[in-house]
Design a protein around this motif. Structure first.
Motif, short mmCIF file in Angstrom:
data_model
loop_
_atom_site.label_atom_id
_atom_site.label_comp_id
_atom_site.label_asym_id
_atom_site.label_seq_id
_atom_site.Cartn_x
_atom_site.Cartn_y
_atom_site.Cartn_z
N ARG A 1 0.83 -1.20 0.00
CA ARG A 1 0.00 0.00 0.00
C ARG A 1 0.87 1.24 0.00
O ARG A 1 1.71 1.39 0.88
CB ARG A 1 -0.94 0.01 1.22
CG ARG A 1 -1.98 -1.11 1.20
CD ARG A 1 -2.97 -0.89 0.03
NE ARG A 1 -3.99 -1.93 -0.03
CZ ARG A 1 -3.91 -3.06 -0.71
NH1 ARG A 1 -2.80 -3.30 -1.43
NH2 ARG A 1 -4.87 -3.94 -0.71
N PRO A 2 0.69 2.15 -0.98
CA PRO A 2 -0.25 1.95 -2.09
C PRO A 2 0.24 0.84 -3.01
O PRO A 2 1.45 0.69 -3.21
CB PRO A 2 -0.25 3.30 -2.80
CG PRO A 2 1.08 3.89 -2.49
CD PRO A 2 1.42 3.43 -1.10
N TYR A 3 -0.71 0.08 -3.57
CA TYR A 3 -0.31 -1.02 -4.44
C TYR A 3 0.20 -0.48 -5.77
O TYR A 3 -0.13 0.63 -6.19
CB TYR A 3 -1.46 -2.01 -4.63
CG TYR A 3 -2.56 -1.57 -5.55
CD1 TYR A 3 -2.49 -1.80 -6.91
CD2 TYR A 3 -3.70 -0.95 -5.04
CE1 TYR A 3 -3.50 -1.41 -7.77
CE2 TYR A 3 -4.73 -0.56 -5.89
CZ TYR A 3 -4.63 -0.79 -7.24
OH TYR A 3 -5.63 -0.39 -8.09
N SER B 1 2.46 3.32 -8.56
CA SER B 1 1.17 3.42 -7.87
C SER B 1 0.33 4.50 -8.56
O SER B 1 0.85 5.36 -9.29
CB SER B 1 1.38 3.77 -6.40
OG SER B 1 2.02 5.04 -6.28
N TRP B 2 -0.98 4.48 -8.30
CA TRP B 2 -1.85 5.43 -8.97
C TRP B 2 -1.54 6.88 -8.60
O TRP B 2 -1.67 7.79 -9.44
CB TRP B 2 -3.32 5.12 -8.68
CG TRP B 2 -3.85 3.96 -9.47
CD1 TRP B 2 -4.23 2.74 -9.01
CD2 TRP B 2 -4.04 3.91 -10.90
NE1 TRP B 2 -4.65 1.92 -10.04
CE2 TRP B 2 -4.54 2.63 -11.22
CE3 TRP B 2 -3.82 4.83 -11.94
CZ2 TRP B 2 -4.84 2.23 -12.52
CZ3 TRP B 2 -4.11 4.44 -13.24
CH2 TRP B 2 -4.61 3.16 -13.52
N ASP B 3 -1.11 7.14 -7.37
CA ASP B 3 -0.80 8.52 -7.00
C ASP B 3 0.41 9.05 -7.77
O ASP B 3 0.44 10.22 -8.18
CB ASP B 3 -0.61 8.66 -5.49
CG ASP B 3 0.48 7.75 -4.93
OD1 ASP B 3 0.87 6.79 -5.61
OD2 ASP B 3 0.95 8.02 -3.80
N ILE B 4 1.39 8.18 -8.02
CA ILE B 4 2.55 8.58 -8.83
C ILE B 4 2.13 8.77 -10.28
O ILE B 4 2.57 9.73 -10.95
CB ILE B 4 3.67 7.52 -8.73
CG1 ILE B 4 4.20 7.41 -7.29
CG2 ILE B 4 4.78 7.83 -9.71
CD1 ILE B 4 4.80 8.70 -6.77
N ILE B 5 1.29 7.90 -10.79
CA ILE B 5 0.81 8.02 -12.17
C ILE B 5 0.07 9.33 -12.37
O ILE B 5 0.25 10.03 -13.38
CB ILE B 5 -0.09 6.82 -12.53
CG1 ILE B 5 0.73 5.53 -12.58
CG2 ILE B 5 -0.82 7.05 -13.86
CD1 ILE B 5 -0.09 4.27 -12.60
N MET B 6 -0.76 9.71 -11.40
CA MET B 6 -1.50 10.98 -11.48
C MET B 6 -0.56 12.17 -11.58
O MET B 6 -0.83 13.13 -12.30
CB MET B 6 -2.41 11.13 -10.26
CG MET B 6 -3.58 10.18 -10.23
SD MET B 6 -4.44 10.19 -8.62
CE MET B 6 -5.01 11.91 -8.56
N TYR C 1 -3.64 10.02 -17.54
CA TYR C 1 -4.44 9.47 -16.44
C TYR C 1 -5.90 9.90 -16.57
O TYR C 1 -6.81 9.08 -16.45
CB TYR C 1 -3.87 9.93 -15.10
CG TYR C 1 -4.73 9.57 -13.91
CD1 TYR C 1 -4.67 8.30 -13.35
CD2 TYR C 1 -5.60 10.50 -13.36
CE1 TYR C 1 -5.47 7.96 -12.27
CE2 TYR C 1 -6.41 10.17 -12.27
CZ TYR C 1 -6.33 8.90 -11.73
OH TYR C 1 -7.13 8.57 -10.66
N ARG C 2 -6.12 11.18 -16.83
CA ARG C 2 -7.51 11.68 -16.96
C ARG C 2 -8.22 10.99 -18.12
O ARG C 2 -9.38 10.60 -18.01
CB ARG C 2 -7.51 13.20 -17.14
CG ARG C 2 -7.32 13.99 -15.86
CD ARG C 2 -7.66 15.45 -16.05
NE ARG C 2 -6.74 16.10 -16.99
CZ ARG C 2 -5.60 16.69 -16.61
NH1 ARG C 2 -5.25 16.70 -15.34
NH2 ARG C 2 -4.81 17.25 -17.51
N ALA C 3 -7.51 10.86 -19.23
CA ALA C 3 -8.12 10.21 -20.40
C ALA C 3 -8.46 8.75 -20.11
O ALA C 3 -9.54 8.27 -20.46
CB ALA C 3 -7.17 10.31 -21.60
N PHE C 4 -7.55 8.06 -19.45
CA PHE C 4 -7.78 6.65 -19.13
C PHE C 4 -8.97 6.50 -18.18
O PHE C 4 -9.82 5.62 -18.38
CB PHE C 4 -6.52 6.05 -18.50
CG PHE C 4 -6.68 4.61 -18.09
CD1 PHE C 4 -6.60 3.60 -19.03
CD2 PHE C 4 -6.92 4.28 -16.76
CE1 PHE C 4 -6.75 2.27 -18.65
CE2 PHE C 4 -7.06 2.96 -16.38
CZ PHE C 4 -6.98 1.96 -17.33
#
Length: 223
Positions: A32-34, A110-115, A122-125
């Motif tokens: 976590r975060p995964y 992780s998703w927070d890093i991707i954002m 990220y927004r498009a996906f």
């Protein structure tokens, strides 16, 4: 003592019963975060994942009769499939087309890093993952296009039998969304717990979902 009824009903020569299963947990699933492991990160099951697979195989051995076991070629799926197969004296057969989604440049993040690093992608996906790909990887429709024909082929080859397929989160989600008549971009809303069981029946060209993400076997086991 009253015996538990079979998870799968008595064989019908016109019906293929499919247990579509997500693999057991891996370390990337549990941190976590995964992080996104996709098809490039290929770890073995974690200790919890091994317990999940053992509980799954025991549950299936008591509640179903399986004639064939198929799986993704990825280690986590093969290890889960092997746990099932050993209970029934079978050898898992690999299906290359049902490997996990290629998450491209987001693998290991992780998703927070991707954002932070890929805000537009990220927004498009998130807006429409059926058409907009993981950056440098696949879209949900890409996964459906390669995996659905392979799964349907299994269904058509085994009338009158019960088969298990061990696949992955995104593979299962997009296939289930198609069966439910949902827009594929809504597949993200479908929960697939590690070793969750989806019961699917195929008869005379019609495929329908009967039960989704059953986790009776995970009582007392982290998931």
């Amino acid at each position: 003592m009253m015996e538990r009824p079979d998870l799968i009903p008595q064989p019908d020569p016109n019906v293929t019963n499919l247990l579509l299963i997500r693999h057991g947990a891996t370390p990337p699933n549990e941190q976590r975060p995964y992080i996104l492991q996709g098809c490039g990160i290929d770890p073995s099951l974690s200790e919890s994942g091994q317990k999940q697979a053992a509980a799954l195989s025991e549950f299936l051995s008591r509640n179903s009769a399986i004639q064939h076991v198929y799986c993704s070629p990825m280690i986590r799926a093969k290890e889960t499939a092997l746990a099932i197969s050993e209970r029934f004296g079978l050898i898992p057969q690999e299906i290359p087309e049902i490997h996990e989604c290629d998450v491209g440049l987001w693998e290991g993040k992780s998703w927070d890093i991707i954002m932070q690093e890929y805000p537009e992608e990220y927004r498009a996906f998130m807006e429409d993952s059926s058409q907009n790909r993981y950056a440098g990887g696949e879209s949900y429709h890409d996964v459906l296009d390669r995996s659905e024909p392979a799964i349907q082929s299994v269904l058509e080859r085994h009338p009158g039998e019960t088969v298990a397929i061990v696949a992955h989160n995104v593979v299962n989600r997009v296939y289930l969304a198609k069966l439910l008549g949902l827009e594929i971009k809504r597949a993200k809303e479908i929960t697939q717990t590690n070793t969750g069981i989806n019961i699917i029946r195929h008869k005379q060209g019609e495929t329908r979902l009967v039960t989704m993400n059953a986790i009776f076997h995970l009582s007392g086991i982290p998931h």
